[in-house]
Design an enzyme around this catalytic site. Structure first.
Site, PDB file in Angstrom:
ATOM      1  N   ALA A  66      11.179   8.122  24.017  1.00 43.37           N
ATOM      2  CA  ALA A  66      12.071   6.786  24.277  1.00 43.37           C
ATOM      3  C   ALA A  66      11.448   5.552  23.654  1.00 43.37           C
ATOM      4  O   ALA A  66      10.084   5.475  23.764  1.00 43.37           O
ATOM      5  CB  ALA A  66      12.426   6.892  25.845  1.00 43.37           C
ATOM      6  N   GLY A 109      11.058  11.625  25.199  1.00 43.12           N
ATOM      7  CA  GLY A 109      12.221  11.788  25.084  1.00 43.12           C
ATOM      8  C   GLY A 109      12.444  12.650  23.718  1.00 43.12           C
ATOM      9  O   GLY A 109      13.611  12.954  23.817  1.00 43.12           O
ATOM     10  N   GLU A 112      12.174  15.946  24.698  1.00 39.23           N
ATOM     11  CA  GLU A 112      13.712  16.221  25.344  1.00 39.23           C
ATOM     12  C   GLU A 112      14.734  16.459  24.603  1.00 39.23           C
ATOM     13  O   GLU A 112      15.577  17.324  25.046  1.00 39.23           O
ATOM     14  CB  GLU A 112      13.473  15.284  26.601  1.00 39.23           C
ATOM     15  CG  GLU A 112      12.669  15.195  27.461  1.00 39.23           C
ATOM     16  CD  GLU A 112      12.277  14.002  28.586  1.00 39.23           C
ATOM     17  OE1 GLU A 112      12.108  12.817  27.831  1.00 39.23           O
ATOM     18  OE2 GLU A 112      12.340  14.123  29.635  1.00 39.23           O
ATOM     19  N   GLU A 132       4.579  11.017  29.248  1.00 36.95           N
ATOM     20  CA  GLU A 132       5.050   9.780  30.015  1.00 36.95           C
ATOM     21  C   GLU A 132       3.885   9.510  31.341  1.00 36.95           C
ATOM     22  O   GLU A 132       3.988   8.353  31.628  1.00 36.95           O
ATOM     23  CB  GLU A 132       6.468  10.124  30.788  1.00 36.95           C
ATOM     24  CG  GLU A 132       7.480  10.115  29.714  1.00 36.95           C
ATOM     25  CD  GLU A 132       7.879  11.462  29.265  1.00 36.95           C
ATOM     26  OE1 GLU A 132       6.966  12.395  29.396  1.00 36.95           O
ATOM     27  OE2 GLU A 132       8.931  11.912  28.686  1.00 36.95           O
TER      28      GLU A 132
HETATM   29  N1  CO8 Z   1       8.332   3.565  21.596  1.00 40.04           N
HETATM   30  C1  CO8 Z   1       8.372   2.340  20.826  1.00 40.04           C
HETATM   31  N2  CO8 Z   1       7.569   2.240  19.773  1.00 40.04           N
HETATM   32  C2  CO8 Z   1       7.058   3.323  19.381  1.00 40.04           C
HETATM   33  C3  CO8 Z   1       6.878   4.411  20.275  1.00 40.04           C
HETATM   34  C4  CO8 Z   1       7.839   4.731  21.387  1.00 40.04           C
HETATM   35  N3  CO8 Z   1       7.816   5.772  22.115  1.00 40.04           N
HETATM   36  N4  CO8 Z   1       6.058   5.226  19.539  1.00 40.04           N
HETATM   37  C5  CO8 Z   1       5.445   4.529  18.587  1.00 40.04           C
HETATM   38  N5  CO8 Z   1       5.976   3.502  18.383  1.00 40.04           N
HETATM   39  C6  CO8 Z   1       5.790   2.493  17.717  1.00 40.04           C
HETATM   40  C7  CO8 Z   1       4.553   1.697  17.672  1.00 40.04           C
HETATM   41  O1  CO8 Z   1       4.524   0.940  18.808  1.00 40.04           O
HETATM   42  C8  CO8 Z   1       3.950   1.335  16.357  1.00 40.04           C
HETATM   43  O2  CO8 Z   1       4.748   0.070  16.148  1.00 40.04           O
HETATM   44  P1  CO8 Z   1       3.928  -1.099  15.481  1.00 40.04           P
HETATM   45  O3  CO8 Z   1       3.671  -0.858  14.181  1.00 40.04           O
HETATM   46  O4  CO8 Z   1       5.103  -2.236  15.593  1.00 40.04           O
HETATM   47  O5  CO8 Z   1       2.693  -1.470  16.363  1.00 40.04           O
HETATM   48  C9  CO8 Z   1       4.680   2.300  15.496  1.00 40.04           C
HETATM   49  O6  CO8 Z   1       5.544   3.022  16.180  1.00 40.04           O
HETATM   50  C10 CO8 Z   1       3.572   3.399  14.794  1.00 40.04           C
HETATM   51  O7  CO8 Z   1       3.069   4.004  15.952  1.00 40.04           O
HETATM   52  P2  CO8 Z   1       1.346   3.963  16.260  1.00 40.04           P
HETATM   53  O8  CO8 Z   1       0.908   2.900  15.377  1.00 40.04           O
HETATM   54  O9  CO8 Z   1       1.117   4.416  17.435  1.00 40.04           O
HETATM   55  O10 CO8 Z   1       1.287   5.500  15.113  1.00 40.04           O
HETATM   56  P3  CO8 Z   1      -0.210   6.531  15.310  1.00 40.04           P
HETATM   57  O11 CO8 Z   1       0.128   7.230  14.403  1.00 40.04           O
HETATM   58  O12 CO8 Z   1      -1.235   5.636  15.698  1.00 40.04           O
HETATM   59  O13 CO8 Z   1       0.141   7.223  16.885  1.00 40.04           O
HETATM   60  C11 CO8 Z   1       1.667   8.253  18.466  1.00 40.04           C
HETATM   61  C12 CO8 Z   1       1.339   8.181  16.812  1.00 40.04           C
HETATM   62  C13 CO8 Z   1       0.541   9.406  18.944  1.00 40.04           C
HETATM   63  C14 CO8 Z   1       2.742   9.143  18.367  1.00 40.04           C
HETATM   64  C15 CO8 Z   1       1.749   7.269  19.263  1.00 40.04           C
HETATM   65  O14 CO8 Z   1       2.693   6.106  18.656  1.00 40.04           O
HETATM   66  C16 CO8 Z   1       2.167   7.348  20.615  1.00 40.04           C
HETATM   67  O15 CO8 Z   1       1.491   7.749  21.425  1.00 40.04           O
HETATM   68  N6  CO8 Z   1       3.402   6.887  20.913  1.00 40.04           N
HETATM   69  C17 CO8 Z   1       4.093   6.868  22.266  1.00 40.04           C
HETATM   70  C18 CO8 Z   1       4.327   8.200  22.831  1.00 40.04           C
HETATM   71  C19 CO8 Z   1       4.806   8.344  24.333  1.00 40.04           C
HETATM   72  O16 CO8 Z   1       4.197   7.913  25.046  1.00 40.04           O
HETATM   73  N7  CO8 Z   1       6.164   8.832  24.326  1.00 40.04           N
HETATM   74  C20 CO8 Z   1       6.819   8.784  25.409  1.00 40.04           C
HETATM   75  C21 CO8 Z   1       7.427   7.358  25.678  1.00 40.04           C
HETATM   76  S1  CO8 Z   1       8.234   7.300  27.418  1.00 40.04           S
HETATM   77  C22 CO8 Z   1       9.446   8.578  27.398  1.00 40.04           C
HETATM   78  O17 CO8 Z   1      10.090   8.945  26.258  1.00 40.04           O
HETATM   79  C23 CO8 Z   1      10.520   8.840  28.439  1.00 40.04           C
HETATM   80  C24 CO8 Z   1      11.839   9.497  28.259  1.00 40.04           C
HETATM   81  C25 CO8 Z   1      12.814   9.436  29.327  1.00 40.04           C
HETATM   82  C26 CO8 Z   1      13.645   8.398  29.440  1.00 40.04           C
HETATM   83  C27 CO8 Z   1      14.809   8.396  30.006  1.00 40.04           C
HETATM   84  C28 CO8 Z   1      15.109   7.330  31.028  1.00 40.04           C
HETATM   85  C29 CO8 Z   1      16.090   7.906  32.000  1.00 40.04           C
END
Ligand code: CO8
Length: 258
Positions: A66, A109, A112, A132
């Site tokens: 998400a 997400g 999911e 998460e």
């Molecule tokens: N949300 C927003 N932006 C994201 C997300 C995300 N989940 N994942 C990556 N991005 C963005 C980064 O911020 C980055 O943007 P910018 O260039 O502007 O800084 C761009 O995408 C590229 O990402 P990275 O530079 O981080 O890329 P890497 O190759 O270094 O890393 C990863 C890749 C490991 C996937 C890393 O991006 C990461 O850890 N992402 C987050 C993963 C995460 O924590 N996901 C869970 C999110 S919470 C969730 O999903 C809850 C679901 C339930 C919600 C329902 C509510 C009712």
């Protein structure tokens, strides 16, 4: 075809291909993705020429979760008051089959959403996780329930508590994905599998999906009863007569969807 901002939708004969398309955010799922995807899946379900869908992302990410930037500033009243992301339940009510073709990250997400599809075909590069907890939250789109049902308590608990990712091979061993395909062949294989499903009698496709899903929702005796009733019901279809006649006459079936 409707023009969307965050997804691409194409029809390949009877198969609808939906591609998540927010490369700048690794396909993070925000409210716009949700509303566009729900609209596209409703159109797919309503279109009699379309029989099976494939949902995919990019080579690097199916979806990295998400959208953290969208959620960051929200409080309890916003999330609970607006029932944030409850709309995803509608995605699971799509009656026709949806295959998730997962390459790269399927996190939070994203994992999911893949699990809301009917089955997952994984590229050898796929990585699944519910990270998460590292954000001081927890799965919110069904992950704690669907992952536990898919891979069992031990692995689901470890993944939710540590946030560690599972590679494609472990995911296949654990039963999270149906098959692993080399990354370069993933889309072709998913489309081929979807075309094979699309070639089956439409009512039988709906019934098979509905009865396998019942295994998640009901007890064994009730599920078996549900299966039997649907099986009986299919004998009211013209396609059942055609399917069995075609077998006996050693020819392919010619379906009417009736
Ligand atoms: N949300 C927003 N932006 C994201 C997300 C995300 N989940 N994942 C990556 N991005 C963005 C980064 O911020 C980055 O943007 P910018 O260039 O502007 O800084 C761009 O995408 C590229 O990402 P990275 O530079 O981080 O890329 P890497 O190759 O270094 O890393 C990863 C890749 C490991 C996937 C890393 O991006 C990461 O850890 N992402 C987050 C993963 C995460 O924590 N996901 C869970 C999110 S919470 C969730 O999903 C809850 C679901 C339930 C919600 C329902 C509510 C009712």
């Amino acid at each position: 075809m409707t023009d969307y901002t965050t997804i691409l939708v194409e029809q390949r004969d009877a198969v609808t291909l939906v591609t998540l398309n927010r490369p700048q955010a690794l396909n993070a799922l925000n409210s716009e993705v949700l509303s566009e995807l729900l609209d596209a899946m409703a159109a797919f379900d309503a279109d009699p020429s379309q029989r099976c869908a494939v949902l995919t992302g990019s080579e690097k990410a199916f979806a990295a979760g998400a959208d953290i930037k969208e959620m960051q500033a929200q409080g309890f009243a916003d999330m609970y008051g607006h029932n944030f992301f409850a709309g995803w339940d509608q995605f699971t009510r799509t009656r026709k089959p949806i295959i998730a073709a997962v390459s790269g990250f399927a996190l939070g997400g994203g994992c999911e959403l893949a699990m809301m599809c009917d089955f997952i075909l994984a590229a050898d590069t796929a990585k699944f996780g519910q990270p998460e907890i590292k954000l001081a939250v927890a799965p919110g789109m069904g992950g704690s329930q669907r992952l536990t049902r898919a891979v069992g308590k031990a692995k689901a608990m470890e993944m939710c508590l540590t946030g560690r990712m599972m590679g494609a091979e472990e995911a296949e061993r654990a039963g999270l994905v149906s098959r692993i395909v080399p990354a370069a062949e993933l889309l072709e294989e998913a489309l081929k599998t979807a075309a094979s499903i699309a070639s089956m009698a439409p009512l039988a496709v709906l019934a098979n999906k509905e009865m396998v899903n019942a295994a998640f929702e009901t007890g064994l005796a009730q599920g078996v009863q549900f299966e039997r009733r649907l099986f009986h019901g299919l004998f009211g279809s013209a396609d059942q007569k055609e399917g069995m006649a075609a077998f006996v006459e050693k020819r392919p079936g010619n379906w009417t969807g009736k």
